[in-house]
Write a protein that holds these residues in place. Structure first.
Motif, PDB file in Angstrom:
ATOM      1  N   GLY A  20       0.799  -1.219   0.000  1.00 56.96           N
ATOM      2  CA  GLY A  20       0.000   0.000   0.000  1.00 56.96           C
ATOM      3  C   GLY A  20       0.829   1.266   0.000  1.00 56.96           C
ATOM      4  O   GLY A  20       0.417   2.280   0.542  1.00 56.96           O
ATOM      5  N   LYS A  21       2.001   1.222  -0.617  1.00 59.73           N
ATOM      6  CA  LYS A  21       2.893   2.380  -0.690  1.00 59.73           C
ATOM      7  C   LYS A  21       2.827   3.018  -2.076  1.00 59.73           C
ATOM      8  O   LYS A  21       2.322   2.438  -3.029  1.00 59.73           O
ATOM      9  CB  LYS A  21       4.336   1.959  -0.389  1.00 59.73           C
ATOM     10  CG  LYS A  21       4.536   1.349   0.974  1.00 59.73           C
ATOM     11  CD  LYS A  21       4.341   2.364   2.053  1.00 59.73           C
ATOM     12  CE  LYS A  21       4.613   1.763   3.419  1.00 59.73           C
ATOM     13  NZ  LYS A  21       4.310   2.656   4.488  1.00 59.73           N
ATOM     14  N   CYS A  22       3.368   4.197  -2.184  1.00 57.24           N
ATOM     15  CA  CYS A  22       3.392   4.938  -3.448  1.00 57.24           C
ATOM     16  C   CYS A  22       4.163   4.139  -4.497  1.00 57.24           C
ATOM     17  O   CYS A  22       5.266   3.653  -4.228  1.00 57.24           O
ATOM     18  CB  CYS A  22       4.055   6.296  -3.227  1.00 57.24           C
ATOM     19  SG  CYS A  22       4.330   7.237  -4.736  1.00 57.24           S
ATOM     20  N   GLY A  28       5.425   7.019   0.515  1.00 62.07           N
ATOM     21  CA  GLY A  28       4.124   7.548   0.918  1.00 62.07           C
ATOM     22  C   GLY A  28       3.037   6.496   0.878  1.00 62.07           C
ATOM     23  O   GLY A  28       3.154   5.468   0.220  1.00 62.07           O
ATOM     24  N   ARG A  29       1.952   6.772   1.577  1.00 65.64           N
ATOM     25  CA  ARG A  29       0.836   5.837   1.628  1.00 65.64           C
ATOM     26  C   ARG A  29      -0.049   6.011   0.400  1.00 65.64           C
ATOM     27  O   ARG A  29      -0.289   7.119  -0.051  1.00 65.64           O
ATOM     28  CB  ARG A  29       0.040   6.064   2.900  1.00 65.64           C
ATOM     29  CG  ARG A  29       0.911   5.867   4.145  1.00 65.64           C
ATOM     30  CD  ARG A  29       0.147   6.168   5.379  1.00 65.64           C
ATOM     31  NE  ARG A  29      -0.682   4.993   5.676  1.00 65.64           N
ATOM     32  CZ  ARG A  29      -1.534   4.935   6.653  1.00 65.64           C
ATOM     33  NH1 ARG A  29      -1.725   5.977   7.420  1.00 65.64           N
ATOM     34  NH2 ARG A  29      -2.238   3.840   6.866  1.00 65.64           N
ATOM     35  N   LEU A  30      -0.559   4.913  -0.114  1.00 64.55           N
ATOM     36  CA  LEU A  30      -1.417   4.924  -1.287  1.00 64.55           C
ATOM     37  C   LEU A  30      -2.874   5.108  -0.906  1.00 64.55           C
ATOM     38  O   LEU A  30      -3.630   5.752  -1.624  1.00 64.55           O
ATOM     39  CB  LEU A  30      -1.233   3.615  -2.061  1.00 64.55           C
ATOM     40  CG  LEU A  30      -2.002   3.428  -3.351  1.00 64.55           C
ATOM     41  CD1 LEU A  30      -1.595   4.485  -4.375  1.00 64.55           C
ATOM     42  CD2 LEU A  30      -1.736   2.050  -3.917  1.00 64.55           C
ATOM     43  N   SER A  40      -2.867  12.396  -3.563  1.00 64.94           N
ATOM     44  CA  SER A  40      -1.469  12.435  -3.996  1.00 64.94           C
ATOM     45  C   SER A  40      -0.591  11.848  -2.899  1.00 64.94           C
ATOM     46  O   SER A  40      -1.018  11.688  -1.758  1.00 64.94           O
ATOM     47  CB  SER A  40      -1.037  13.863  -4.308  1.00 64.94           C
ATOM     48  OG  SER A  40      -1.114  14.655  -3.153  1.00 64.94           O
ATOM     49  N   CYS A  41       0.645  11.563  -3.270  1.00 66.01           N
ATOM     50  CA  CYS A  41       1.611  11.011  -2.317  1.00 66.01           C
ATOM     51  C   CYS A  41       2.145  12.135  -1.437  1.00 66.01           C
ATOM     52  O   CYS A  41       2.546  13.188  -1.936  1.00 66.01           O
ATOM     53  CB  CYS A  41       2.752  10.341  -3.070  1.00 66.01           C
ATOM     54  SG  CYS A  41       4.060   9.702  -1.995  1.00 66.01           S
ATOM     55  N   TYR A  48      -2.333  10.848  -7.795  1.00 64.24           N
ATOM     56  CA  TYR A  48      -2.921   9.523  -7.990  1.00 64.24           C
ATOM     57  C   TYR A  48      -4.172   9.554  -8.863  1.00 64.24           C
ATOM     58  O   TYR A  48      -4.926   8.592  -8.886  1.00 64.24           O
ATOM     59  CB  TYR A  48      -3.289   8.898  -6.647  1.00 64.24           C
ATOM     60  CG  TYR A  48      -2.118   8.539  -5.767  1.00 64.24           C
ATOM     61  CD1 TYR A  48      -0.930   8.066  -6.292  1.00 64.24           C
ATOM     62  CD2 TYR A  48      -2.211   8.649  -4.394  1.00 64.24           C
ATOM     63  CE1 TYR A  48       0.131   7.731  -5.483  1.00 64.24           C
ATOM     64  CE2 TYR A  48      -1.155   8.314  -3.567  1.00 64.24           C
ATOM     65  CZ  TYR A  48       0.009   7.853  -4.119  1.00 64.24           C
ATOM     66  OH  TYR A  48       1.059   7.509  -3.312  1.00 64.24           O
ATOM     67  N   SER A  49      -4.382  10.623  -9.611  1.00 65.64           N
ATOM     68  CA  SER A  49      -5.584  10.694 -10.445  1.00 65.64           C
ATOM     69  C   SER A  49      -5.564   9.651 -11.560  1.00 65.64           C
ATOM     70  O   SER A  49      -6.610   9.308 -12.104  1.00 65.64           O
ATOM     71  CB  SER A  49      -5.745  12.088 -11.033  1.00 65.64           C
ATOM     72  OG  SER A  49      -4.666  12.387 -11.901  1.00 65.64           O
TER      73      SER A  49
END
Length: 130
Positions: A20-22, A28-30, A40-41, A48-49
């Motif tokens: 669940g990371k970028c 960063g968290r996803l 976004s991260c 994250y669009s």
């Protein structure tokens, strides 16, 4: 999706997605909540669009969890022949728990693979024609 000019070390999409990371920085968290994707991260600013996993993770969950549960149900039924209420007591909670535990990592994996392979919505090439 704008072309990114920043240089980030290569991140393994499988490990980043399952945790669940970028998918770009791996830091960063996803997710924001259980299945909601963040905007976004927080670490690298990746928007994250682009992330649209659709029904893909749900299909894989149905296939994986269904295979395990049906195999176990058949084994228990043929070996012990318990009453139907015991089947319901065993398999309904187990199905929900397995599906919930597998859905988030698979959604993260699908999003990370989308990022890695620059997957986008299909478009027709019209060669400048309207």
């Amino acid at each position: 999706m704008m072309e990114d000019k920043a240089h980030f070390p290569s991140v393994n999409p499988v490990s980043a997605g399952l945790s669940g990371k970028c998918p770009r920085c791996g830091q960063g968290r996803l997710f924001d909540g259980f299945l909601n994707v963040k905007q976004s991260c927080a670490a690298c600013g990746l928007d994250y669009s682009f992330a649209d996993s659709g029904d893909g993770p749900a299909v894989f969950v149905i296939m994986l969890v269904g295979f395990v549960i049906v195999g176990l149900v058949l084994f228990v039924e043929l070996s012990f022949q318990p009453p139907i209420w015991l089947h319901l007591l065993l398999w309904l909670p187990l199905t929900v728990i397995l599906a919930a535990s597998v859905l988030r990592p698979l959604k993260g994996l699908m999003i990370a693979l989308q990022f890695r392979h620059k997957a986008e919505e299909g478009r027709l090439d019209t060669n400048g024609e309207d």
